[in-house]
Design an enzyme around this catalytic site. Structure first.
Site, PDB file in Angstrom:
ATOM      1  N   LYS A   1       0.779  -0.942  -0.008  1.00  0.00           N
ATOM      2  CA  LYS A   1       0.199   0.248  -0.214  1.00  0.00           C
ATOM      3  C   LYS A   1       0.857   1.277  -0.046  1.00  0.00           C
ATOM      4  O   LYS A   1       1.267   1.351   1.245  1.00  0.00           O
ATOM      5  CB  LYS A   1      -0.754   0.104   1.439  1.00  0.00           C
TER       6      LYS A   1
ATOM      7  N   LYS B   1      -7.231  -3.438   2.502  1.00  0.00           N
ATOM      8  CA  LYS B   1      -6.971  -2.666   3.113  1.00  0.00           C
ATOM      9  C   LYS B   1      -5.456  -3.441   5.328  1.00  0.00           C
ATOM     10  O   LYS B   1      -6.637  -3.055   6.211  1.00  0.00           O
ATOM     11  CB  LYS B   1      -6.526  -1.355   3.133  1.00  0.00           C
TER      12      LYS B   1
ATOM     13  N   ARG C   1      -9.199  10.168  -5.955  1.00  0.00           N
ATOM     14  CA  ARG C   1     -10.166  10.001  -4.947  1.00  0.00           C
ATOM     15  C   ARG C   1     -11.424   9.746  -5.092  1.00  0.00           C
ATOM     16  O   ARG C   1     -12.081   9.583  -5.822  1.00  0.00           O
ATOM     17  CB  ARG C   1      -9.452   9.130  -3.968  1.00  0.00           C
TER      18      ARG C   1
ATOM     19  N   ARG D   1      -4.293   8.292  -4.534  1.00  0.00           N
ATOM     20  CA  ARG D   1      -4.707   7.057  -5.297  1.00  0.00           C
ATOM     21  C   ARG D   1      -5.428   7.988  -6.766  1.00  0.00           C
ATOM     22  O   ARG D   1      -5.861   8.783  -6.811  1.00  0.00           O
ATOM     23  CB  ARG D   1      -5.740   6.371  -4.859  1.00  0.00           C
TER      24      ARG D   1
END
Ligand SMILES: [Zn+2]
Ligand SMILES: [Zn+2]
Lengths: 350, 531
Positions: free
Chosen positions: B224, B397, B244, B229
């Protein structure tokens, strides 16, 4: 006329007494009447206390003697289980305290028994409002404007955004919601002393004569009001009745019970809350209130400022609440004012 | 406008998601075009009117109310629109009829900096408290009433019985008042044509892996990475980079827009080239480096050469016109690997698969991520399609455990939204030496979260009772309370006097038992830096 014996020890005073109003001193724990060594609404136990009204942050227990209206003393007895040292003072009555200070109790219109206290000494007049409101309230005597030199006022709703609408509008909204949801109940969160009884009395005045269901914590205070002649109509305890019986009815509980396990025994409750804070949306959201009712036992902004104008004191002292804004208003209107840093008072009406 | 104002009030006073969906749905069905489209836009993406800003409202108010009384009120309420709606003086005489939503939008669009001073008050005078609140919310484009854009779209889909994925898909191709969207959903007309537009597709998100384990024969592990993102889309000859939340950030990273010239929809982590995360082979600089490039409208040549960006690819949603989202992750990964050589190597690489013998081994690897300055691991089901949002069981995650340090509360500020009127933003500090020998506290961070509602109430009261100084909305406390603060990492920073900046600090515990002089020193925190 109630008189305190001269046997009471005189306080030792280390500052000069000649300056105007030096006989009345705001201290962190209350307002000190220096020549009498008495305190008004002290937040800790003292030898001699003058208490404006029965809310817990004004009426602490454990004082040697407590001078208050009979209603306030009865409320304190209910809470602290003792009336030791109780010295009743009726509305309009004047008592003389040691050091030649005269105290008169005047209705404040806040809750049953609530009083402003007028203090007179050496030709100077001081009024301490405690908490007050100017709106009519079927459960207590109305506020009386009392001219004075120093006006010691609360400021709980001391921001210009606070306008309490006419209570009839709020009752109409409550009853409308009730009749449009006949299979639910409306659960109204209301402070157990004052607000709950006022809401009930106003519902009766609006023509609602159905039984009203009470959380157990409300019962004794409602009975006390009735003992003092306030008619509340048919009241029932939630714990004595089934879910089915409460459908289509109003239930009143302390605000703390609104989102509590307790409310699970109610039939699909719609959560309402009766408080001046409900004027602000986020305050209602913080408590998950679906039906905010703007009902307060305190003066709103217009009442606070109008009262200062009507009393027209030389100086206003602001005790608790949003004192900065009221102080600013006084400044803008060329009125002398100061904010007192008292501790222990809370935003009641919660 | 009354109907829209009533909808906003009803939404504010309900916490049930289903009730909110029903309320919005009912409004959308019962309100004519284009009113409902404007209302939907206001609830979801927000509308933007050039002439009306939060400062416009503030200026209008301070012309009518004493500025100090205004700011005290605003501070208490925590919301400019609501404060203004409450303080706006009711006009004398009879109120003219309230405008419709479309009329309001047209009037707002017609306002300029010069006319707004006159036109907006005239509009406010036509409304009651609720109407004024709705108007200002609509005009300033920030609803903040607990309605996410997603919720609005779900309500739309449910209200007309269409698929929410389709709604998301078409949404980004059309503009308010979304007439084509209503024509399609409510009147059965053809859907909007979005084939050749570089549209944003909603991201697939992960749930945190709390205590459970997963079977590595079903799941694959990836690092991660600590960037942001992004989705990079090329269609119809244009390239767009989306964050995102779906914000278009193409202008901030022009080098990335140039790097993709083949039709594709790619999901990855935007990073700056460097040797911080995962060591030399990691190839990525710290989040700090990336942060210097975020939010810039104009990017200098120097920035481009000193902090060059690249995207570490996680997934491909579409390649050369083909939608890959229904394929299992493993198939999409194969397609992505085959596609990678066609992209410039300076701007793209592939997120590595983390090989582990079993889950216990993977847990060991995760332990080591701190030394590598990586946030943790992602676990993805090998057969998962690419679906919008968070779907249970598909992606997880698995962040490394937070770091902890004891700090002292120094300042508190009122929060906003649901926490307005509570002191809920806390600045805390550590000692710059031995507190028993006269050391001082230096602020090291700020936290807004990590406590329960009951703790918030307690903290609010504590702050009020321990205030020694006030600076506008900020209260300085007497530094008598210790917090255990959890955070993900700490970095060198010139912005703070302590020279340190924490990432994601939150209040882990209130240490009423711990006297402030026993709180940690700056040196302890500095030793945790891995820059
Ligand atoms: Zn009170
Ligand atoms: Zn009070």
């Amino acid at each position: 006329m109630e008189q305190l014996g001269n046997s009471a020890p005189l306080p030792t005073i280390s500052y000069p007494m000649s300056a105007p109003f030096s006989w009345i001193r705001p201290e962190p724990h209350g307002i000190h009447i220096v020549p009498s060594d008495c305190w008004v609404d002290p937040s800790r136990a003292v030898e001699r206390a003058l208490v404006t009204h029965g809310h817990a942050d004004h009426a602490r227990g454990g004082h040697g003697s407590t001078m208050a209206t009979p209603e306030t003393l009865a409320i304190m007895k209910l809470r602290y289980n003792t009336d030791q040292g109780a010295q009743p003072v009726h509305y309009g009555e004047t008592i003389t305290l040691p050091g030649n200070v005269r105290a008169t109790y005047i209705p404040a219109g806040h809750v049953l028994g609530s009083a402003q206290i007028l203090l007179e000494h050496a030709g100077e007049r001081v009024v301490i409002t405690g908490d007050y409101k100017r709106r009519p309230d079927p459960t207590c005597a109305p506020f009386e404007v009392t001219p004075c030199d120093i006006f010691i006022t609360e400021a709980t709703f001391g921001l210009p955004l606070f306008t309490h609408p006419p209570i009839e509008e709020e009752m109409a909204r409550l009853l409308a919601r009730l009749s449009s949801h006949p299979d639910s109940c409306v659960l109204v969160g209301a402070y157990a002393l004052g607000k709950a009884q006022r809401v009930i009395a106003e519902l009766r005045r609006a023509g609602h004569h159905q039984p009203i269901y009470l959380h157990g914590a409300m019962e004794k205070m409602c009975r006390l009001y009735e003992d003092f002649g306030v008619e509340l109509g048919p009241l029932r305890l939630v714990s004595d009745h089934s879910k089915e019986e409460m459908r289509g009815h109003i239930v009143i509980s302390p605000p703390s019970a609104l989102n509590d396990r307790w409310s699970r025994r109610l039939p699909d409750p719609i959560t309402a809350m009766a408080s001046g804070w409900m004027r602000v949306r986020q305050r209602a959201r913080q408590r998950n209130v679906e039906l905010p009712l703007i009902i307060s036992d305190h003066a709103d902004w217009a009442e606070l400022t109008r009262t200062i104008e009507e009393v027209n004191p030389q100086e206003s002292w602001i005790t608790h609440g949003r004192e900065e804004a009221l102080l600013r208003w006084c400044q803008l209107h060329q009125r002398r004012a100061r904010a007192l840093a008292l501790v222990g008072y809370e935003d009641e009406d919660d | 406008m009354e109907r829209f104002a009533a909808l906003l009030d009803a939404l504010v006073y309900t916490s049930s998601r289903n009730t909110k969906l029903a309320l919005i749905g009912e409004y959308l069905r019962e309100t004519p075009d284009p009113d409902r489209g404007w209302a939907l836009a206001a609830l979801t993406d927000g509308l933007d009117f050039k002439a009306v800003k939060a400062s416009t409202i503030r200026n209008l108010m301070t012309e009518r109310v004493d500025p100090l009384l205004w700011s005290l009120s605003r501070d208490f309420v925590g919301d400019t629109a609501e404060t203004a709606s409450l303080l706006w003086p009711d006009p004398p005489g009879e109120t003219p009829p309230a405008p419709t939503v479309s009329e309001t939008v047209a009037l707002l669009q017609g306002m300029t900096r010069a006319t707004v001073q006159h036109d907006l008050p005239a509009l406010l005078d036509r409304l009651d408290v609720s109407g004024r609140y709705a108007l200002i919310k609509l005009a300033t484009g920030a609803m903040r009433i607990g309605i996410s854009a997603r919720l609005g779209k779900v309500a739309f889909a449910q209200s007309f019985g269409v698929s929410v994925d389709d709604v998301e898909e078409y949404w980004h191709g059309i503009a308010p008042p979304y007439t084509e969207l209503f024509d399609w959903a409510a009147h059965g007309k053809a859907p909007p044509d979005t084939e050749n537009m570089p549209l944003f597709r909603p991201f697939m998100l992960a749930h945190p892996l709390e205590d459970g384990t997963v079977d590595l024969s079903d799941y694959v592990a990836e690092w991660k990475w600590d960037g942001i993102r992004v989705q990079l889309v090329h269609a119809g000859g244009e390239t767009r980079l989306y964050s995102r939340s779906g914000d278009d950030i193409t202008a901030t990273f022009p080098e990335m827009a140039e790097a993709l010239t083949i039709p594709a929809v790619l999901d990855g982590e935007l990073l700056v080239q460097g040797g911080h995360q995962g060591g030399k082979e990691g190839g990525a600089a710290s989040f700090n480096a990336l942060q210097q490039r975020l939010g810039r409208k104009n990017v200098s040549k120097k920035m481009l050469s000193e902090l060059p960006a690249f995207v570490r690819l996680y997934d491909a949603l579409g390649l050369e016109g083909e939608d890959l989202r229904a394929l299992p992750w493993e198939r999409r990964r194969e397609r992505l690997e085959a596609f990678l050589p066609r992209l410039p190597a300076t701007r793209f690489d592939l997120s590595q698969i983390v090989e582990a013998r079993d889950f216990a081994h993977l847990a060991q690897i995760r332990e080591g991520t701190r030394a590598d300055a990586i946030e943790g691991l992602m676990l993805k089901r090998r057969d998962s399609p690419y679906v919008a949002g968070r779907k249970t069981g598909l992606w997880y995650k698995w962040k490394r455990d937070p770091l902890l340090i004891d700090c002292v509360l120094m300042y508190a500020q009122r929060g906003s939204g649901k926490r307005s009127s509570f002191y809920s933003d806390y600045t805390f500090g550590c000692w710059d030496g031995d507190p028993d020998k006269g050391a001082e506290l230096l602020p090291v961070g700020k936290a807004y979260s990590g406590f329960t509602d009951a703790e918030l109430k307690w903290l609010d009261k504590y702050v009020r009772q321990h205030t020694v100084n006030r600076f506008g909305p900020v209260r300085e406390t007497d530094k008598s309370l210790t917090f255990e603060v959890a955070f993900d990492s700490v970095h060198a920073s010139k912005r703070h006097k302590s020279g340190l900046a924490m990432r994601f600090p939150r209040i882990h515990r209130i240490r009423k038992d711990k006297p402030p002089h026993e709180a940690d020193r700056i040196a302890t925190l500095r030793a945790m830096v891995r820059d």
